[in-house]
Design an enzyme around this catalytic site. Sequence first.
Site, PDB file in Angstrom:
ATOM      1  N   ASP A  95       0.859  -1.191   0.000  1.00 27.16           N
ATOM      2  CA  ASP A  95       0.000   0.000   0.000  1.00 27.16           C
ATOM      3  C   ASP A  95       0.894   1.240   0.000  1.00 27.16           C
ATOM      4  O   ASP A  95       2.103   1.137   0.180  1.00 27.16           O
ATOM      5  CB  ASP A  95      -0.935   0.007   1.215  1.00 27.16           C
ATOM      6  CG  ASP A  95      -0.188  -0.246   2.509  1.00 27.16           C
ATOM      7  OD1 ASP A  95       0.974   0.187   2.640  1.00 27.16           O
ATOM      8  OD2 ASP A  95      -0.760  -0.885   3.410  1.00 27.16           O
TER       9      ASP A  95
ATOM     10  N   ASP B 183       1.483   4.878   1.753  1.00 27.71           N
ATOM     11  CA  ASP B 183       1.144   5.784   2.848  1.00 27.71           C
ATOM     12  C   ASP B 183       1.709   7.162   2.538  1.00 27.71           C
ATOM     13  O   ASP B 183       2.816   7.292   2.020  1.00 27.71           O
ATOM     14  CB  ASP B 183       1.740   5.268   4.164  1.00 27.71           C
ATOM     15  CG  ASP B 183       1.244   3.861   4.485  1.00 27.71           C
ATOM     16  OD1 ASP B 183       0.018   3.689   4.582  1.00 27.71           O
ATOM     17  OD2 ASP B 183       2.081   2.947   4.589  1.00 27.71           O
TER      18      ASP B 183
ATOM     19  N   ASP C  41       9.171   4.048  13.322  1.00 25.40           N
ATOM     20  CA  ASP C  41       9.794   2.927  14.022  1.00 25.40           C
ATOM     21  C   ASP C  41      11.220   2.603  13.566  1.00 25.40           C
ATOM     22  O   ASP C  41      12.168   2.697  14.335  1.00 25.40           O
ATOM     23  CB  ASP C  41       8.888   1.680  13.983  1.00 25.40           C
ATOM     24  CG  ASP C  41       8.304   1.365  12.609  1.00 25.40           C
ATOM     25  OD1 ASP C  41       8.703   2.010  11.617  1.00 25.40           O
ATOM     26  OD2 ASP C  41       7.453   0.455  12.505  1.00 25.40           O
TER      27      ASP C  41
HETATM   28  P1  ATP Z   1       3.669  -2.653   5.019  1.00 28.35           P
HETATM   29  O1  ATP Z   1       2.555  -1.713   4.665  1.00 28.35           O
HETATM   30  O2  ATP Z   1       4.424  -3.187   3.882  1.00 28.35           O
HETATM   31  O3  ATP Z   1       3.265  -3.685   5.993  1.00 28.35           O
HETATM   32  P2  ATP Z   1       4.741  -0.286   6.265  1.00 28.35           P
HETATM   33  O4  ATP Z   1       6.123   0.044   6.745  1.00 28.35           O
HETATM   34  O5  ATP Z   1       4.173   0.597   5.230  1.00 28.35           O
HETATM   35  O6  ATP Z   1       4.776  -1.801   5.824  1.00 28.35           O
HETATM   36  P3  ATP Z   1       2.457   0.409   7.834  1.00 28.35           P
HETATM   37  O7  ATP Z   1       1.856  -0.326   8.951  1.00 28.35           O
HETATM   38  O8  ATP Z   1       1.694   0.593   6.574  1.00 28.35           O
HETATM   39  O9  ATP Z   1       3.828  -0.328   7.544  1.00 28.35           O
HETATM   40  O10 ATP Z   1       2.897   1.816   8.411  1.00 28.35           O
HETATM   41  C1  ATP Z   1       3.367   2.865   7.589  1.00 28.35           C
HETATM   42  C2  ATP Z   1       4.516   3.611   8.268  1.00 28.35           C
HETATM   43  O11 ATP Z   1       4.060   4.174   9.501  1.00 28.35           O
HETATM   44  C3  ATP Z   1       5.685   2.736   8.663  1.00 28.35           C
HETATM   45  O12 ATP Z   1       6.591   2.559   7.606  1.00 28.35           O
HETATM   46  C4  ATP Z   1       6.296   3.528   9.794  1.00 28.35           C
HETATM   47  O13 ATP Z   1       7.073   4.600   9.304  1.00 28.35           O
HETATM   48  C5  ATP Z   1       5.086   4.110  10.479  1.00 28.35           C
HETATM   49  N1  ATP Z   1       4.615   3.251  11.570  1.00 28.35           N
HETATM   50  C6  ATP Z   1       3.656   2.282  11.489  1.00 28.35           C
HETATM   51  N2  ATP Z   1       3.462   1.685  12.676  1.00 28.35           N
HETATM   52  C7  ATP Z   1       4.302   2.292  13.544  1.00 28.35           C
HETATM   53  C8  ATP Z   1       4.574   2.128  14.929  1.00 28.35           C
HETATM   54  N3  ATP Z   1       3.931   1.217  15.655  1.00 28.35           N
HETATM   55  N4  ATP Z   1       5.508   2.942  15.482  1.00 28.35           N
HETATM   56  C9  ATP Z   1       6.158   3.871  14.747  1.00 28.35           C
HETATM   57  N5  ATP Z   1       5.959   4.057  13.452  1.00 28.35           N
HETATM   58  C10 ATP Z   1       5.056   3.289  12.838  1.00 28.35           C
HETATM   59 MG    MG Z   2       2.209   0.521   4.488  1.00 25.76          MG
END
Ligand code: ATP
Ligand code: MG
Length: 453
Positions: free
Chosen positions: A70, A72, A150
């Site tokens: 996805d 963001d 994170d």
């Molecule tokens: P994917 O969507 O492939 O699972 P992602 O890194 O995009 O991985 P998401 O859950 O979509 O993960 O979150 C988007 C972004 O928000 C992350 O890349 C991170 O920068 C931030 N983020 C998400 N969850 C947390 C958290 N618990 N603590 C700190 N930052 C977070």
């Molecule tokens: Mg994501």
Amino acid sequence: MKNNDQTQSETTVYPELSLNIIARQEHNVSRKKISDNALKVLYRLNGAGFDAYLVGGGVRDLLLGQSPKDFDIATNATPEQIKQLFRNCRLIGRRFRLAHIMFGRDIIEVATFRGHHQEPSKNVSAQSKEGMLLRDNVYGTIDEDAERRDFSINAMYYSISDYSIHDYAGGVEDLEDRLIRLIGDPDTRYREDPVRMLRAIRFAAKLDFDIEEDTAEPIEHLAHLLQDIPSARLYEESLKLLQSGYGLETYHLMREYNLFQQLFPVLAEHFTEDYSSPTELMLDLVLDSTDIRIEEGKRINPAFMFAAMLWYPLNSLAESLMTDRKLGHYDAIMEASNIILDQQVKTIAIPRRHTATIREIWQLQLRLPRRNGKRAFRLMELNKFRAGYDFLEMRGEVEGEETEQLAKWWETFQNAGRNMRQAMVADVDSSSSASKSGRRRKTYRKKKSKPES
Ligand code: ATP
Ligand code: MG
């Protein structure tokens, strides 16, 4: 979750990050790889005078040459300002207020830059005694937003105004070194949000990265903090962990770090040194087959996975109910189903529609051996027959013998034509009526012997 809304007076020390800007010609992220909807949102925000960046997994995966799950977006526009720009916008979340821009089934998530919690104010931020953030709605600058993310590889921002990448925490270098590294002090960051421990494992498994030493070190010791996370969030997280295509590897890593045990205490009771219990064999089988199905683009059902995972714990509980409470086999399984599901939903809130399916799959295991008369034909008509049969086949691999033979019978039966099916049932009929008449004869003999005594 502990209901603790106290704010802490001490302030967290945030790391000093140094920004590295990578110009368009020095990286491989092309707009062609970004979804049209995400681009629309980025351009509209930018056109209205706001800063807009693609961030997180989108940038990370594109830099790795993979296609993101996805996209963001992060911006300095507030949720209200975002809402004014998009007709198809919904504001969601309490702990974390976000805008969702809807394009049919595709949702683009837009977050306002988060700031620090230097002056805790009850309405916008809150922290529990253990240092966990309960509310997180202080807005800030992009620098602050980066410090709050994170991992270093998740804190890279792709700017829509000049297509450069802003790398705040050395993410590009960690991508090259294939390392998962928390931003800031690991202990503090895990206490703020224990789910970050699960995320570290998830990304390590998915990307085939190592977890950097200081990031890995506190996990085993802090794993118990997951007990304070609401079960609904852990349900969502468990699906991302186990049903995203890397479930088997993720489970093994989670176990190593004592994390799986927190989410599935019911299963942990059946864990052995050499991973050889039926519960563990089934975990390997069901997670492997889930990964393969995802790879093949087939549909997956969380209920099937949970039913398989919990089956042997369910059976060993049913056995003890049979001896301790003198229940019959069927009643013991029904009672054990209630107990096991009640225990499991305490940590992972499996929704009701799924627990209903889990029960159906379990009940089918009791019905599939009974194939005489019209039974086999009727069973095949059931909605959940396929799931029940697929699970029987997996059980055959774990249990061998009778279960394996039964699974083979059903496989043949499904592939057979009408005549052959009838012959197969007739075969079952004659062997079951033989055993029935055997039983009758016994009773007869008993009765007959009565008057003699
Ligand atoms: P994917 O969507 O492939 O699972 P992602 O890194 O995009 O991985 P998401 O859950 O979509 O993960 O979150 C988007 C972004 O928000 C992350 O890349 C991170 O920068 C931030 N983020 C998400 N969850 C947390 C958290 N618990 N603590 C700190 N930052 C977070
Ligand atoms: Mg994501």
